[in-house]
Motif scaffolding. Structure first.
Motif, PDB file in Angstrom:
ATOM      1  N   LEU A   1      -4.521  -1.759  63.647  1.00  0.00           N
ATOM      2  CA  LEU A   1      -5.936  -2.136  63.507  1.00  0.00           C
ATOM      3  C   LEU A   1      -6.091  -3.502  62.853  1.00  0.00           C
ATOM      4  CD1 LEU A   1      -8.972  -1.139  63.656  1.00  0.00           C
ATOM      5  CD2 LEU A   1      -8.655  -0.429  61.279  1.00  0.00           C
ATOM      6  N   TRP A   2      -5.394  -3.693  61.729  1.00  0.00           N
ATOM      7  CA  TRP A   2      -5.538  -4.951  60.998  1.00  0.00           C
ATOM      8  C   TRP A   2      -4.799  -6.099  61.685  1.00  0.00           C
ATOM      9  CZ3 TRP A   2      -8.822  -6.161  57.174  1.00  0.00           C
ATOM     10  CH2 TRP A   2      -9.488  -5.105  56.567  1.00  0.00           C
ATOM     11  N   THR A   3      -3.715  -5.790  62.364  1.00  0.00           N
ATOM     12  CA  THR A   3      -3.020  -6.828  63.130  1.00  0.00           C
ATOM     13  C   THR A   3      -3.920  -7.357  64.242  1.00  0.00           C
ATOM     14  OG1 THR A   3      -0.853  -5.865  62.653  1.00  0.00           O
ATOM     15  CG2 THR A   3      -1.001  -7.347  64.543  1.00  0.00           C
ATOM     16  N   LYS A   4      -4.663  -6.462  64.870  1.00  0.00           N
ATOM     17  CA  LYS A   4      -5.612  -6.869  65.903  1.00  0.00           C
ATOM     18  C   LYS A   4      -6.695  -7.779  65.312  1.00  0.00           C
ATOM     19  CE  LYS A   4      -8.768  -5.035  69.412  1.00  0.00           C
ATOM     20  NZ  LYS A   4      -9.341  -3.794  70.029  1.00  0.00           N
ATOM     21  N   ALA A   5      -7.184  -7.409  64.110  1.00  0.00           N
ATOM     22  CA  ALA A   5      -8.196  -8.239  63.453  1.00  0.00           C
ATOM     23  C   ALA A   5      -7.653  -9.640  63.174  1.00  0.00           C
ATOM     24  CB  ALA A   5      -8.647  -7.577  62.157  1.00  0.00           C
ATOM     25  N   TYR A   6      -6.383  -9.713  62.821  1.00  0.00           N
ATOM     26  CA  TYR A   6      -5.741 -11.016  62.564  1.00  0.00           C
ATOM     27  C   TYR A   6      -5.648 -11.831  63.850  1.00  0.00           C
ATOM     28  CZ  TYR A   6      -1.935 -14.337  61.815  1.00  0.00           C
ATOM     29  OH  TYR A   6      -1.174 -15.479  61.781  1.00  0.00           O
ATOM     30  N   HIS A   7      -5.195 -11.210  64.925  1.00  0.00           N
ATOM     31  CA  HIS A   7      -5.052 -11.926  66.190  1.00  0.00           C
ATOM     32  C   HIS A   7      -6.412 -12.322  66.774  1.00  0.00           C
ATOM     33  CE1 HIS A   7      -0.772 -11.659  66.375  1.00  0.00           C
ATOM     34  NE2 HIS A   7      -0.737 -10.336  66.449  1.00  0.00           N
ATOM     35  N   ASN A   8      -7.449 -11.555  66.431  1.00  0.00           N
ATOM     36  CA  ASN A   8      -8.804 -11.891  66.885  1.00  0.00           C
ATOM     37  C   ASN A   8      -9.422 -13.018  66.071  1.00  0.00           C
ATOM     38  OD1 ASN A   8      -8.724  -9.936  68.857  1.00  0.00           O
ATOM     39  ND2 ASN A   8      -9.932  -8.435  67.715  1.00  0.00           N
ATOM     40  N   GLY A   9      -8.733 -13.430  65.009  1.00  0.00           N
ATOM     41  CA  GLY A   9      -9.266 -14.479  64.154  1.00  0.00           C
ATOM     42  C   GLY A   9     -10.296 -13.992  63.147  1.00  0.00           C
ATOM     43  N   GLN A  10     -10.370 -12.655  62.952  1.00  0.00           N
ATOM     44  CA  GLN A  10     -11.348 -12.093  62.016  1.00  0.00           C
ATOM     45  C   GLN A  10     -10.875 -12.193  60.566  1.00  0.00           C
ATOM     46  OE1 GLN A  10     -11.440  -8.561  64.948  1.00  0.00           O
ATOM     47  NE2 GLN A  10     -13.282  -8.253  63.714  1.00  0.00           N
ATOM     48  N   ILE A  11      -9.567 -12.238  60.365  1.00  0.00           N
ATOM     49  CA  ILE A  11      -8.993 -12.404  59.039  1.00  0.00           C
ATOM     50  C   ILE A  11      -7.831 -13.383  59.136  1.00  0.00           C
ATOM     51  CG2 ILE A  11      -9.639 -10.089  58.216  1.00  0.00           C
ATOM     52  CD1 ILE A  11      -6.732  -9.234  58.761  1.00  0.00           C
ATOM     53  N   ASP A  12      -7.467 -13.969  57.991  1.00  0.00           N
ATOM     54  CA  ASP A  12      -6.328 -14.887  58.007  1.00  0.00           C
ATOM     55  C   ASP A  12      -5.047 -14.142  57.606  1.00  0.00           C
ATOM     56  OD1 ASP A  12      -6.490 -14.583  55.230  1.00  0.00           O
ATOM     57  OD2 ASP A  12      -7.495 -16.499  54.932  1.00  0.00           O
ATOM     58  N   LYS A  13      -3.929 -14.850  57.650  1.00  0.00           N
ATOM     59  CA  LYS A  13      -2.635 -14.222  57.361  1.00  0.00           C
ATOM     60  C   LYS A  13      -2.574 -13.737  55.923  1.00  0.00           C
ATOM     61  CE  LYS A  13       1.627 -13.236  58.715  1.00  0.00           C
ATOM     62  NZ  LYS A  13       2.256 -12.790  57.478  1.00  0.00           N
ATOM     63  N   GLU A  14      -3.213 -14.439  55.017  1.00  0.00           N
ATOM     64  CA  GLU A  14      -3.205 -14.033  53.614  1.00  0.00           C
ATOM     65  C   GLU A  14      -3.878 -12.672  53.447  1.00  0.00           C
ATOM     66  OE1 GLU A  14      -4.682 -15.645  49.203  1.00  0.00           O
ATOM     67  OE2 GLU A  14      -5.157 -16.792  51.025  1.00  0.00           O
ATOM     68  N   LYS A  15      -5.017 -12.489  54.125  1.00  0.00           N
ATOM     69  CA  LYS A  15      -5.720 -11.211  54.048  1.00  0.00           C
ATOM     70  C   LYS A  15      -4.903 -10.107  54.699  1.00  0.00           C
ATOM     71  CE  LYS A  15      -9.145  -8.402  53.251  1.00  0.00           C
ATOM     72  NZ  LYS A  15      -9.471  -7.985  51.850  1.00  0.00           N
ATOM     73  N   LEU A  16      -4.246 -10.408  55.812  1.00  0.00           N
ATOM     74  CA  LEU A  16      -3.406  -9.419  56.490  1.00  0.00           C
ATOM     75  C   LEU A  16      -2.288  -8.948  55.576  1.00  0.00           C
ATOM     76  CD1 LEU A  16      -2.798  -7.968  59.220  1.00  0.00           C
ATOM     77  CD2 LEU A  16      -1.271  -9.876  59.741  1.00  0.00           C
ATOM     78  N   ASP A  17      -1.630  -9.884  54.923  1.00  0.00           N
ATOM     79  CA  ASP A  17      -0.541  -9.535  54.010  1.00  0.00           C
ATOM     80  C   ASP A  17      -1.059  -8.711  52.832  1.00  0.00           C
ATOM     81  OD1 ASP A  17       1.252 -10.850  55.617  1.00  0.00           O
ATOM     82  OD2 ASP A  17       1.221 -12.717  54.452  1.00  0.00           O
ATOM     83  N   GLU A  18      -2.268  -9.036  52.375  1.00  0.00           N
ATOM     84  CA  GLU A  18      -2.863  -8.302  51.255  1.00  0.00           C
ATOM     85  C   GLU A  18      -3.103  -6.842  51.632  1.00  0.00           C
ATOM     86  OE1 GLU A  18      -7.104  -8.006  48.836  1.00  0.00           O
ATOM     87  OE2 GLU A  18      -6.674  -9.790  50.041  1.00  0.00           O
ATOM     88  N   VAL A  19      -3.650  -6.643  52.835  1.00  0.00           N
ATOM     89  CA  VAL A  19      -3.918  -5.283  53.317  1.00  0.00           C
ATOM     90  C   VAL A  19      -2.628  -4.474  53.402  1.00  0.00           C
ATOM     91  CG1 VAL A  19      -4.654  -3.930  55.322  1.00  0.00           C
ATOM     92  CG2 VAL A  19      -6.024  -5.878  54.567  1.00  0.00           C
ATOM     93  N   PHE A  20      -1.598  -5.094  53.955  1.00  0.00           N
ATOM     94  CA  PHE A  20      -0.330  -4.385  54.155  1.00  0.00           C
ATOM     95  C   PHE A  20       0.415  -4.123  52.847  1.00  0.00           C
ATOM     96  CE2 PHE A  20       0.183  -6.032  58.782  1.00  0.00           C
ATOM     97  CZ  PHE A  20      -0.755  -5.105  59.194  1.00  0.00           C
ATOM     98  N   SER A  21       0.117  -4.892  51.821  1.00  0.00           N
ATOM     99  CA  SER A  21       0.838  -4.717  50.554  1.00  0.00           C
ATOM    100  C   SER A  21       0.045  -3.923  49.520  1.00  0.00           C
ATOM    101  CB  SER A  21       1.205  -6.088  49.971  1.00  0.00           C
ATOM    102  OG  SER A  21       0.048  -6.833  49.663  1.00  0.00           O
ATOM    103  N   THR A  22      -1.242  -3.737  49.764  1.00  0.00           N
ATOM    104  CA  THR A  22      -2.075  -3.018  48.789  1.00  0.00           C
ATOM    105  C   THR A  22      -2.670  -1.739  49.369  1.00  0.00           C
ATOM    106  OG1 THR A  22      -3.973  -4.427  49.372  1.00  0.00           O
ATOM    107  CG2 THR A  22      -2.651  -5.073  47.450  1.00  0.00           C
ATOM    108  N   PHE A  23      -3.558  -1.875  50.371  1.00  0.00           N
ATOM    109  CA  PHE A  23      -4.265  -0.712  50.906  1.00  0.00           C
ATOM    110  C   PHE A  23      -3.342   0.250  51.647  1.00  0.00           C
ATOM    111  CE2 PHE A  23      -8.074  -3.763  51.354  1.00  0.00           C
ATOM    112  CZ  PHE A  23      -8.361  -3.623  50.008  1.00  0.00           C
ATOM    113  N   LEU A  24      -2.540  -0.278  52.557  1.00  0.00           N
ATOM    114  CA  LEU A  24      -1.706   0.585  53.393  1.00  0.00           C
ATOM    115  C   LEU A  24      -0.762   1.471  52.580  1.00  0.00           C
ATOM    116  CD1 LEU A  24      -0.909   1.523  56.201  1.00  0.00           C
ATOM    117  CD2 LEU A  24       0.630  -0.433  56.373  1.00  0.00           C
TER     118      LEU A  24
END
Length: 217
Positions: A102-125
């Motif tokens: 889900l979040w990888t798709k948001a990153y590829h869609n340009g909805q979030i940047d790589k920093e936010k993607l890494d944050e999600v994967f290291s905190t929420f997930l």
């Protein structure tokens, strides 16, 4: 989002004139296309960490309704027999397994940047990957309750009425529709359709005064 099939945009009417309806017009059937639109609009409801831990089963066939009758309480038979559809809303305790995609798709869609993607994967997930089952059930139930309320308001915007139902054997809900009972926890059933022409509107229910249920801190 396209406003196709939305016939009521009056916020006050949708929210404050919502009532639970027990008898629907059995001749009115909601198309699958419109129902999918309503679910898409419902899915914009908030959820913890955007997990969207909900799952909908839409029962709209005589065979499906017979299954409902096998575990619903007798006093809910009028809704089962006359509604266009019964929405079974389950909390999905394994929704986190799709979280990375889900979040990888948001990153590829340009909805979030790589920093936010890494944050999600290291905190929420990790919170969900390491959570105990009871926590997953609680989160999924809260998410689904928010979606349930949103669905009832969305249905009114489409010109339909609803009735939220908890009067059924929750232990049979998932297995009756061939779902994994451990993964999918029943939260609510919602009857939806057009109010029967001969059905009288429910008496306005009395609400507790604000000062009894609210305090400032």
């Amino acid at each position: 989002m396209e406003d196709k099939n939305i016939i009521n945009n009056d916020f006050k009417d949708i929210v404050f004139n919502r009532q639970s309806v027990r008898k629907f017009d059995p001749t009115v059937k909601i198309s699958h296309d419109e129902f999918e639109q309503m679910i898409a609009e419902t899915a914009s409801a908030p959820s913890a960490c955007n997990l969207q831990a909900w799952h909908f089963v839409i029962v709209d066939t005589p065979e499906g309704k017979e299954k409902l009758k096998s575990y619903f309480m007798k006093f809910n038979m009028p809704q089962v027999e006359t509604c266009s559809d019964m929405v079974l809303l389950f909390g999905d305790t394994e929704a986190f397994k799709s979280y990375r995609d889900l979040w990888t798709k948001a990153y590829h869609n340009g909805q979030i940047d790589k920093e936010k993607l890494d944050e999600v994967f290291s905190t929420f997930l990790p919170l969900y990957e390491h959570a105990d089952y009871d926590t997953l059930v609680m989160d999924a139930s809260i998410d689904s309750a928010l979606a349930a309320m949103q669905f009832m308001l969305v249905a009114r915007s489409h010109g339909y009425e609803t009735n939220p139902i908890g009067g059924y054997n929750t232990k049979k809900a998932a297995e009756t529709f061939n779902l994994d009972a451990k993964r999918y926890v029943p939260v609510m059933a919602i009857a939806v359709g057009k109010r029967a022409p001969q059905d009288k509107p429910e008496v306005k229910s009395v609400r507790y005064p604000v000062k009894q249920i609210c305090e400032f801190a």
